[in-house]
Design a protein around this motif. Structure first.
Motif, PDB file in Angstrom:
ATOM      1  N   ARG A  80     -22.011  -9.568  -6.879  1.00 11.58           N
ATOM      2  CA  ARG A  80     -20.855 -10.579  -7.478  1.00 11.58           C
ATOM      3  C   ARG A  80     -19.693 -10.631  -6.207  1.00 11.58           C
ATOM      4  O   ARG A  80     -19.379  -9.753  -5.732  1.00 11.58           O
ATOM      5  N   GLU A  81     -19.325 -11.969  -5.904  1.00 17.45           N
ATOM      6  CA  GLU A  81     -18.506 -12.129  -4.956  1.00 17.45           C
ATOM      7  C   GLU A  81     -17.035 -11.947  -5.389  1.00 17.45           C
ATOM      8  O   GLU A  81     -16.664 -12.220  -6.413  1.00 17.45           O
ATOM      9  N   VAL A  82     -16.216 -11.091  -4.512  1.00 13.31           N
ATOM     10  CA  VAL A  82     -15.049 -10.671  -4.804  1.00 13.31           C
ATOM     11  C   VAL A  82     -13.927 -11.421  -3.808  1.00 13.31           C
ATOM     12  O   VAL A  82     -14.233 -11.512  -2.797  1.00 13.31           O
ATOM     13  N   ASP A  83     -12.845 -11.871  -4.446  1.00 17.66           N
ATOM     14  CA  ASP A  83     -11.963 -12.910  -3.923  1.00 17.66           C
ATOM     15  C   ASP A  83     -10.999 -12.100  -2.879  1.00 17.66           C
ATOM     16  O   ASP A  83     -10.285 -11.364  -3.415  1.00 17.66           O
ATOM     17  N   MET A  84     -11.333 -12.140  -1.777  1.00 18.18           N
ATOM     18  CA  MET A  84     -10.471 -11.446  -0.631  1.00 18.18           C
ATOM     19  C   MET A  84      -9.441 -12.072  -0.147  1.00 18.18           C
ATOM     20  O   MET A  84      -9.300 -12.116   1.111  1.00 18.18           O
ATOM     21  N   ASP A  85      -8.362 -12.660  -0.938  1.00 16.83           N
ATOM     22  CA  ASP A  85      -7.092 -13.581  -0.421  1.00 16.83           C
ATOM     23  C   ASP A  85      -6.050 -12.518  -0.532  1.00 16.83           C
ATOM     24  O   ASP A  85      -5.958 -11.832  -1.374  1.00 16.83           O
ATOM     25  N   GLY A  86      -4.912 -12.864   0.103  1.00 13.28           N
ATOM     26  CA  GLY A  86      -3.582 -12.531  -0.229  1.00 13.28           C
ATOM     27  C   GLY A  86      -3.594 -11.023   0.212  1.00 13.28           C
ATOM     28  O   GLY A  86      -4.055 -10.639   1.525  1.00 13.28           O
ATOM     29  N   ALA A  87      -3.025 -10.124  -0.635  1.00 21.21           N
ATOM     30  CA  ALA A  87      -2.988  -8.715  -0.343  1.00 21.21           C
ATOM     31  C   ALA A  87      -4.488  -8.109  -0.155  1.00 21.21           C
ATOM     32  O   ALA A  87      -4.547  -6.910   0.459  1.00 21.21           O
ATOM     33  N   SER A 130      -7.000  -9.283   1.468  1.00 20.49           N
ATOM     34  CA  SER A 130      -7.826  -9.864   2.601  1.00 20.49           C
ATOM     35  C   SER A 130      -8.360  -8.743   3.768  1.00 20.49           C
ATOM     36  O   SER A 130      -9.346  -8.856   4.108  1.00 20.49           O
ATOM     37  N   CYS A 131      -7.606  -7.577   3.687  1.00 22.10           N
ATOM     38  CA  CYS A 131      -7.942  -6.588   4.498  1.00 22.10           C
ATOM     39  C   CYS A 131      -9.206  -5.581   3.996  1.00 22.10           C
ATOM     40  O   CYS A 131      -9.514  -4.910   4.887  1.00 22.10           O
ATOM     41  N   LEU A 132      -9.312  -5.799   2.614  1.00 22.53           N
ATOM     42  CA  LEU A 132     -10.219  -4.726   2.021  1.00 22.53           C
ATOM     43  C   LEU A 132     -11.735  -4.996   2.673  1.00 22.53           C
ATOM     44  O   LEU A 132     -12.496  -3.928   2.524  1.00 22.53           O
ATOM     45  N   VAL A 133     -12.006  -6.206   3.267  1.00 17.03           N
ATOM     46  CA  VAL A 133     -13.357  -6.531   3.874  1.00 17.03           C
ATOM     47  C   VAL A 133     -13.746  -5.289   4.800  1.00 17.03           C
ATOM     48  O   VAL A 133     -14.957  -4.927   5.148  1.00 17.03           O
ATOM     49  N   ALA A 134     -12.518  -4.755   5.502  1.00 13.61           N
ATOM     50  CA  ALA A 134     -12.700  -3.639   6.617  1.00 13.61           C
ATOM     51  C   ALA A 134     -12.716  -2.409   6.014  1.00 13.61           C
ATOM     52  O   ALA A 134     -12.860  -1.478   6.913  1.00 13.61           O
ATOM     53  N   VAL A 135     -12.430  -2.206   4.933  1.00 12.38           N
ATOM     54  CA  VAL A 135     -12.372  -0.682   4.391  1.00 12.38           C
ATOM     55  C   VAL A 135     -13.905  -0.234   3.821  1.00 12.38           C
ATOM     56  O   VAL A 135     -14.416  -0.892   2.999  1.00 12.38           O
ATOM     57  N   MET A 163       3.116 -10.691  13.258  1.00 19.29           N
ATOM     58  CA  MET A 163       2.147 -10.187  12.190  1.00 19.29           C
ATOM     59  C   MET A 163       2.725  -9.951  10.846  1.00 19.29           C
ATOM     60  O   MET A 163       2.291  -9.445  10.001  1.00 19.29           O
ATOM     61  N   LYS A 164       4.094 -10.045  11.040  1.00 19.89           N
ATOM     62  CA  LYS A 164       4.892  -9.480   9.696  1.00 19.89           C
ATOM     63  C   LYS A 164       4.246 -10.152   8.513  1.00 19.89           C
ATOM     64  O   LYS A 164       4.528  -9.783   7.502  1.00 19.89           O
ATOM     65  N   ARG A 165       3.756 -11.599   8.456  1.00 23.56           N
ATOM     66  CA  ARG A 165       3.357 -12.097   7.391  1.00 23.56           C
ATOM     67  C   ARG A 165       1.832 -11.996   7.038  1.00 23.56           C
ATOM     68  O   ARG A 165       1.042 -12.533   6.029  1.00 23.56           O
ATOM     69  N   ASN A 166       1.379 -11.007   7.895  1.00 21.01           N
ATOM     70  CA  ASN A 166      -0.285 -10.775   7.678  1.00 21.01           C
ATOM     71  C   ASN A 166      -0.342  -9.502   6.760  1.00 21.01           C
ATOM     72  O   ASN A 166       0.386  -8.793   6.502  1.00 21.01           O
ATOM     73  N   SER A 167      -1.452  -9.221   6.315  1.00 24.01           N
ATOM     74  CA  SER A 167      -1.734  -8.328   5.160  1.00 24.01           C
ATOM     75  C   SER A 167      -2.162  -6.916   6.058  1.00 24.01           C
ATOM     76  O   SER A 167      -2.583  -7.220   7.063  1.00 24.01           O
ATOM     77  N   VAL A 168      -2.104  -5.919   4.983  1.00 21.66           N
ATOM     78  CA  VAL A 168      -2.211  -4.501   5.841  1.00 21.66           C
ATOM     79  C   VAL A 168      -2.796  -3.907   4.555  1.00 21.66           C
ATOM     80  O   VAL A 168      -2.632  -4.071   3.437  1.00 21.66           O
ATOM     81  N   ALA A 169      -3.688  -2.790   5.025  1.00 23.55           N
ATOM     82  CA  ALA A 169      -4.394  -2.032   3.795  1.00 23.55           C
ATOM     83  C   ALA A 169      -4.409  -0.619   4.297  1.00 23.55           C
ATOM     84  O   ALA A 169      -4.569  -0.416   5.742  1.00 23.55           O
ATOM     85  N   VAL A 170      -4.412   0.301   3.355  1.00 19.69           N
ATOM     86  CA  VAL A 170      -4.378   1.889   3.900  1.00 19.69           C
ATOM     87  C   VAL A 170      -5.276   2.290   2.926  1.00 19.69           C
ATOM     88  O   VAL A 170      -5.258   2.096   1.887  1.00 19.69           O
ATOM     89  N   PRO A 215      -6.192   9.026   6.756  1.00 16.22           N
ATOM     90  CA  PRO A 215      -5.906   7.559   6.210  1.00 16.22           C
ATOM     91  C   PRO A 215      -6.569   6.619   7.148  1.00 16.22           C
ATOM     92  O   PRO A 215      -6.803   7.258   8.570  1.00 16.22           O
ATOM     93  N   LEU A 216      -7.044   5.543   6.944  1.00 10.69           N
ATOM     94  CA  LEU A 216      -7.607   4.255   7.817  1.00 10.69           C
ATOM     95  C   LEU A 216      -6.662   3.439   7.530  1.00 10.69           C
ATOM     96  O   LEU A 216      -6.127   2.852   6.542  1.00 10.69           O
ATOM     97  N   TYR A 217      -5.929   2.728   8.642  1.00 11.61           N
ATOM     98  CA  TYR A 217      -5.112   1.326   8.446  1.00 11.61           C
ATOM     99  C   TYR A 217      -5.856   0.238   9.088  1.00 11.61           C
ATOM    100  O   TYR A 217      -6.044   0.534  10.111  1.00 11.61           O
ATOM    101  N   VAL A 218      -5.622  -0.706   8.332  1.00 13.08           N
ATOM    102  CA  VAL A 218      -6.416  -2.027   8.654  1.00 13.08           C
ATOM    103  C   VAL A 218      -5.124  -3.108   8.811  1.00 13.08           C
ATOM    104  O   VAL A 218      -4.763  -3.308   7.565  1.00 13.08           O
ATOM    105  N   PHE A 219      -4.889  -3.589   9.940  1.00 11.89           N
ATOM    106  CA  PHE A 219      -3.989  -4.533  10.036  1.00 11.89           C
ATOM    107  C   PHE A 219      -4.691  -5.973  10.334  1.00 11.89           C
ATOM    108  O   PHE A 219      -5.636  -5.948  11.220  1.00 11.89           O
ATOM    109  N   ASP A 220      -4.251  -6.980   9.556  1.00 15.92           N
ATOM    110  CA  ASP A 220      -4.640  -8.357   9.607  1.00 15.92           C
ATOM    111  C   ASP A 220      -4.146  -8.737  11.184  1.00 15.92           C
ATOM    112  O   ASP A 220      -2.921  -8.934  10.984  1.00 15.92           O
ATOM    113  N   ILE A 221      -4.768  -9.021  11.972  1.00  9.14           N
ATOM    114  CA  ILE A 221      -4.322  -9.621  13.152  1.00  9.14           C
ATOM    115  C   ILE A 221      -4.483 -11.222  13.517  1.00  9.14           C
ATOM    116  O   ILE A 221      -4.424 -11.736  14.462  1.00  9.14           O
TER     117      ILE A 221
END
Length: 195
Positions: free
Chosen positions: A20-27, A29-34, A76-83, A93-99
């Motif tokens: 099943r495809e997961v919509d990875m937009d907005g908040a 978007s960084c989860l594809v790297a987790v 980068m301030k308008r880009n998403s981030v995940a921890v 912790p792993l920090y993933v910054f959308d660049i």
């Protein structure tokens, strides 16, 4: 046992074939790297909004938050981030910054500053991966390459579809036993199996 554990860590989990495809937009978007073994995942649609709540909760040095807030990372301030938190004897912790769209100067500045605090960083595609654990950064990079992420975890697609907001928190119930001893007291920890 150690050899098997290392082989399992480096192989990633899942087949990479998503049912099943997961919509990875907005908040999200960084989860594809987790990596898929995350014990807890939080994400925010904007880096500047994540400073006071999300990032300050996960051992990120205060001075780094100051750099973000004062505009040193303006592109980068308008880009998403995940921890995400990963269990390796303790929670790391792993920090993933959308660049994506960020200036090279901002990305270089952030990588340099986290390095000064003893963190390891690596650019992989549109993401800057940061952690105190070099092994965790490399694991995240391998997960990106094999297109396996937390999105492949059972029930994750349903969780993403039901969640709304600029800051989201996902807790896989399978890892409750690892998480509760760290974040909960003895009263809560003894109910980990039930939770």
């Amino acid at each position: 046992a150690l050899g098997i554990a290392i082989a399992f860590l480096y192989s990633g989990t899942g087949s990479g074939d998503r049912t099943r495809e997961v919509d990875m937009d907005g908040a999200c978007s960084c989860l594809v790297a987790v990596p898929s073994d995350a014990v807890l995942v939080t994400c925010s649609s904007r880096l500047d909004k994540a400073c006071t709540g999300l990032l300050s909760s996960y051992q990120l040095p205060d001075s780094l938050l100051t750099y973000i807030e004062r505009g040193d990372l303006a592109s980068m301030k308008r880009n998403s981030v995940a921890v995400s938190l990963h269990y390796s004897g303790k929670l790391i912790p792993l920090y993933v910054f959308d660049i994506d769209g960020a200036s090279d100067a901002a990305v270089g500045f952030l990588a340099e500053k986290v390095g000064e605090f003893g963190y390891t960083s690596q650019v992989d595609g549109d993401f800057l991966l940061v952690s105190q654990s070099e092994t965790l950064v490399k694991s995240a990079s391998r997960h990106i390459d094999t297109e396996v992420s937390i999105a492949d975890a059972p029930g994750f697609a349903d969780a993403v579809e039901s969640a709304e907001g600029d800051v989201l928190v996902f807790v896989p119930h399978l890892h409750t036993r690892k998480l509760l001893p760290v974040v909960g007291g003895k009263q809560l920890t003894r109910h980990a199996a039930f939770l």
